[in-house]
Scaffold this active site. Structure first.
Site, mmCIF file in Angstrom:
data_model
loop_
_atom_site.group_PDB
_atom_site.id
_atom_site.type_symbol
_atom_site.label_atom_id
_atom_site.label_comp_id
_atom_site.label_asym_id
_atom_site.label_seq_id
_atom_site.Cartn_x
_atom_site.Cartn_y
_atom_site.Cartn_z
ATOM 1 N N CYS A 128 0.837 -1.192 0.000
ATOM 2 C CA CYS A 128 0.000 0.000 0.000
ATOM 3 C C CYS A 128 0.876 1.248 0.000
ATOM 4 C CB CYS A 128 -0.948 0.040 1.175
ATOM 5 S SG CYS A 128 -2.037 -1.374 1.335
ATOM 6 N N ARG A 130 5.765 -0.675 -4.277
ATOM 7 C CA ARG A 130 5.313 -1.275 -3.032
ATOM 8 C C ARG A 130 4.259 -2.354 -3.267
ATOM 9 N NH1 ARG A 130 6.526 1.709 1.629
ATOM 10 N NH2 ARG A 130 4.667 0.953 2.682
ATOM 11 N N TRP A 182 -3.194 -2.659 -1.466
ATOM 12 C CA TRP A 182 -2.893 -4.080 -1.665
ATOM 13 C C TRP A 182 -3.845 -4.845 -0.756
ATOM 14 C CZ3 TRP A 182 -0.999 -8.517 0.778
ATOM 15 C CH2 TRP A 182 -0.453 -9.494 -0.054
ATOM 16 N N ASN A 242 -2.769 2.385 5.714
ATOM 17 C CA ASN A 242 -1.906 1.217 5.515
ATOM 18 C C ASN A 242 -1.861 0.448 6.825
ATOM 19 O OD1 ASN A 242 -1.354 2.284 3.026
ATOM 20 N ND2 ASN A 242 0.755 2.841 3.482
ATOM 21 N N GLY A 243 -1.885 -0.877 6.753
ATOM 22 C CA GLY A 243 -1.823 -1.688 7.964
ATOM 23 C C GLY A 243 -3.044 -2.569 8.088
ATOM 24 N N GLU A 287 17.572 -18.797 -3.514
ATOM 25 C CA GLU A 287 17.351 -17.429 -3.963
ATOM 26 C C GLU A 287 17.179 -17.365 -5.475
ATOM 27 O OE1 GLU A 287 16.955 -13.223 -3.878
ATOM 28 O OE2 GLU A 287 16.535 -14.873 -2.496
ATOM 29 N N LYS A 308 13.801 -15.924 -7.305
ATOM 30 C CA LYS A 308 13.782 -14.844 -8.296
ATOM 31 C C LYS A 308 13.028 -15.272 -9.560
ATOM 32 C CE LYS A 308 15.522 -11.642 -6.056
ATOM 33 N NZ LYS A 308 14.761 -12.235 -4.959
ATOM 34 N N GLU A 353 9.277 -15.425 -8.783
ATOM 35 C CA GLU A 353 8.719 -14.104 -8.470
ATOM 36 C C GLU A 353 8.348 -13.321 -9.719
ATOM 37 O OE1 GLU A 353 10.434 -12.206 -4.371
ATOM 38 O OE2 GLU A 353 11.866 -12.442 -5.994
ATOM 39 N N HIS A 401 16.124 -38.013 -2.111
ATOM 40 C CA HIS A 401 15.151 -38.262 -1.050
ATOM 41 C C HIS A 401 13.761 -37.743 -1.409
ATOM 42 C CE1 HIS A 401 18.118 -39.777 1.804
ATOM 43 N NE2 HIS A 401 18.929 -38.833 1.342
ATOM 44 N N LYS A 435 6.739 -4.752 -2.429
ATOM 45 C CA LYS A 435 8.133 -4.529 -2.062
ATOM 46 C C LYS A 435 8.328 -4.608 -0.563
ATOM 47 C CE LYS A 435 12.430 -3.489 -2.865
ATOM 48 N NZ LYS A 435 13.285 -4.502 -3.483
#
Length: 609
Positions: A2, A27, A74, A98-99, A482, A486, A489, A505, A604
């Protein structure tokens, strides 16, 4: 997540608010809206989707007014829709938030019993009704006091901005947990969730702290303690970041630009923290007693968690300190055994990650030593920790973290070297070798970036892949995680990272001619083991792509495709191996045509649970 932007001044508010919202797009958001104050009332415009959709509405409506609020949402409570988009309006006042309001259901039920009707599914609308109730119950309505009294009933996290048609001289902002920054101008003032939104207009800022509330006038700002109402003095700071640092600088995407900033960021992060003659690591900002540390806990989320996994190798192998790495979202809800000699390190690019901040507060309440590794100065996590080391990565706009990850890993390496040095576990010759390699690494990273065309050519071969497996051992296992993160994402290709020794395994059952494998097979103590694992995958029909050390023709002969990286000491492989994996994900996503800088469903800064 947001974004909030507010303006009061002499100029038309709508263009300023739209520009601020565009600079907060990184964001993450699914809808956007504006509230403009004018003589006719509040003009509310809201839309689902990109800022461009809102801009079209603004162009058509041409709302006039020099005073207003903007928001990108968001979704947390209620699906993305125009009704759920902010600002929320009740009887001539509008709120952006926001929150998360944790007790919103209880408050909403109480308000409905009092005859209140709700137009949205959001928790934010509850705040608007509470403020309106306070205004209507007072013989001398005052917006500032109404916001203060309303927030007494609210449990949860918030950064809010409130505007009222009946109050033409100021708007009100308040903060608990979620970030909010006031920008100071000449005859005009601003508010925003993050600094990039303010850079085109001002460099003088005040960062609101927990439980602070402010009245924002055209010619002044008045700060108060939200709980006591007492005035607060908070001297403004000057932002030194250039406007260009928030632009693409000729790159197609911010992510590409930020990957190419890695060598400079690596240098910025170590400058002033290492000496060559005599070799020494020092942190002027720290006041640790290294001898009192018996164990290290690293707590983080997402990419920062992967940095922490690399940090575990550094702390254990270089400094000889037992280290555990925890997901903040799991740690905060478990009764962890914490010991007096523990040092808890919290890693967050934004410094606002909700779960990490909550875990930090829990650890501090149990009287443990805390240290934050953050990129954003004066962020919530940086302020809440006893001590902080900044990564100096600068503004990172792309949602998928790149240069900030490199800087986090570098800080953890420097901290491990510092602790080893102070605890007498590192011979001067070994420290000198580390220092020398640190100084040489920016040039090595430049060479790695210069080879991007080979990465692009490889990426073109896998644009149509549906699945991808990454595998590595030792320090390269977190890099496999990582790299896979990426790819998923930004390209939306399903990708998973595994310790190579665990392939047999279970995960090896996934491998066939349609599932390529990215094997991190650079020279080191476990190269023979990783070769054995990739041969197992190859025998099942897998297409094997290898990240190999330059000149390693023997490993190259075993692969279907290979990317060469500079040959460095194992402790420095996380840096040189990460860059091509970031570029590989970037080119796959770009060639697929996905939204590289703002991938779907992601934000973000994850400032809610």
């Amino acid at each position: 997540m947001c974004g909030i932007v507010g303006y009061i001044g002499r100029n038309e508010a709508a263009p300023i608010l739209l520009e601020g919202l565009r600079r907060l797009e990184y964001r993450g958001y699914d809808s956007a809206g504006l509230a403009i104050h004018n003589t006719e009332g509040l003009k509310i415009l809201r839309s689902v989707g990109k800022i461009s959709a809102l801009a079209s509405l603004v162009n058509a409506a041409s709302p006039r007014g020099t005073f207003g609020l903007g928001h990108t949402r968001w979704a947390t409570h209620g699906r993305p829709s125009e009704n759920n988009a902010h600002p929320h309006q009740v009887n001539g006042l509008a709120v952006v938030h926001n929150g998360i309001i944790e007790n919103y259901a209880e408050l909403k039920a109480r308000l409905i019993q009092q005859g209140r009707a709700f137009a949205s599914e959001t928790d934010t609308e509850v705040i608007a009704h509470l403020i309106d109730l306070e205004l209507r119950s007072s013989p001398t309505p005052d917006l500032y006091q109404a916001v203060r009294r309303a927030l007494v009933h609210v449990e949860g996290t918030y950064a809010i901005a409130v505007i009222s048609h009946a109050q033409p001289d100021y708007f009100v902002v308040a903060k608990n947990f979620s970030p909010l920054i006031i920008g100071l101008g000449q005859g005009e003032n601003f508010v925003a969730s993050d600094i990039p939104a303010l850079l085109p207009f001002t460099r003088r800022v005040i960062t609101l702290k927990e439980f602070e509330i402010a009245r924002i006038f055209r010619d002044r700002v008045e700060l108060f303690d939200l709980r006591t109402g007492q005035p607060i003095s908070s001297p403004p700071q000057t932002v030194t970041l250039s406007l260009q640092s928030a632009e693409k600088a000729g790159h197609k995407h911010f992510m590409h630009k930020e990957i190419f900033e890695t060598p400079r960021i690596f240098t910025d992060t170590f400058l002033g923290r290492i000496k060559r003659e005599p070799p020494q690591i020092h942190f002027d900002e720290l006041s640790l007693d290294p001898g009192s540390i018996n164990r290290i806990l690293i707590i983080a989320c997402g990419t920062s968690y992967h940095a922490g996994l690399i940090g575990r190798y550094y702390f254990e192998e270089i400094a000889g300190l037992p280290t555990e790495v925890e997901y903040a979202s799991e740690f905060r809800y478990r009764r962890s055994v914490l010991l007096p000699g523990d040092l808890a390190i919290f890693i967050s690019q934004s410094g606002e990650t909700a779960d990490t901040l909550a875990a930090l507060k829990e650890v501090r309440a149990r009287s443990l030593k805390t240290l934050a590794v953050c990129n954003v100065m004066d962020s919530s996590i940086a302020r809440a920790a006893e001590q902080v080391v900044y990564t100096r990565a600068g503004i990172e706009i792309g949602v998928a973290s790149t240069k900030a990850f490199i800087a986090q890993v570098e800080v953890l390496l420097l901290l491990a070297l510092y602790l080893a040095q102070e605890r007498g576990r590192l011979a001067p010759s070994d420290l000198a070798s580390f220092v020398d390699q640190i100084y040489r690494l920016p040039v090595i990273l430049e060479r790695q970036l210069a080879a991007e065309e080979a990465v692009r050519e490889l990426a073109a071969r896998f644009v149509r892949a549906h699945d991808f497996i990454y595998m590595g051992r030792g320090l390269n296992y977190p890099i496999a995680l990582e790299g896979a993160l990426k790819l998923k994402e930004i390209s939306y290709i399903h990708a998973e990272g595994y310790p190579a020794g665990e392939m047999k395994h279970g995960p090896i059952a996934l491998i066939d001619e349609q599932v390529p494998v990215m094997a991190l097979a650079t020279r080191g103590s476990q190269l023979k083991k990783i070769i054995s694992n990739l041969l197992e995958a190859k025998s099942r029909g897998g297409i094997i792509v290898g990240l190999i050390s330059r000149g390693d023709s023997e490993t190259r002969s075993l692969l279907d495709y290979a990317l060469e990286v500079e040959d460095v000491d194992e402790y420095f492989q996380p840096f040189v191996n990460t860059v091509p994996l970031q570029l590989f994900a970037y080119f796959v996503a770009d060639l697929k045509g996905t939204d590289v800088d703002q991938p779907r469903n992601l934000a973000k800064s994850v400032t809610v649970e």
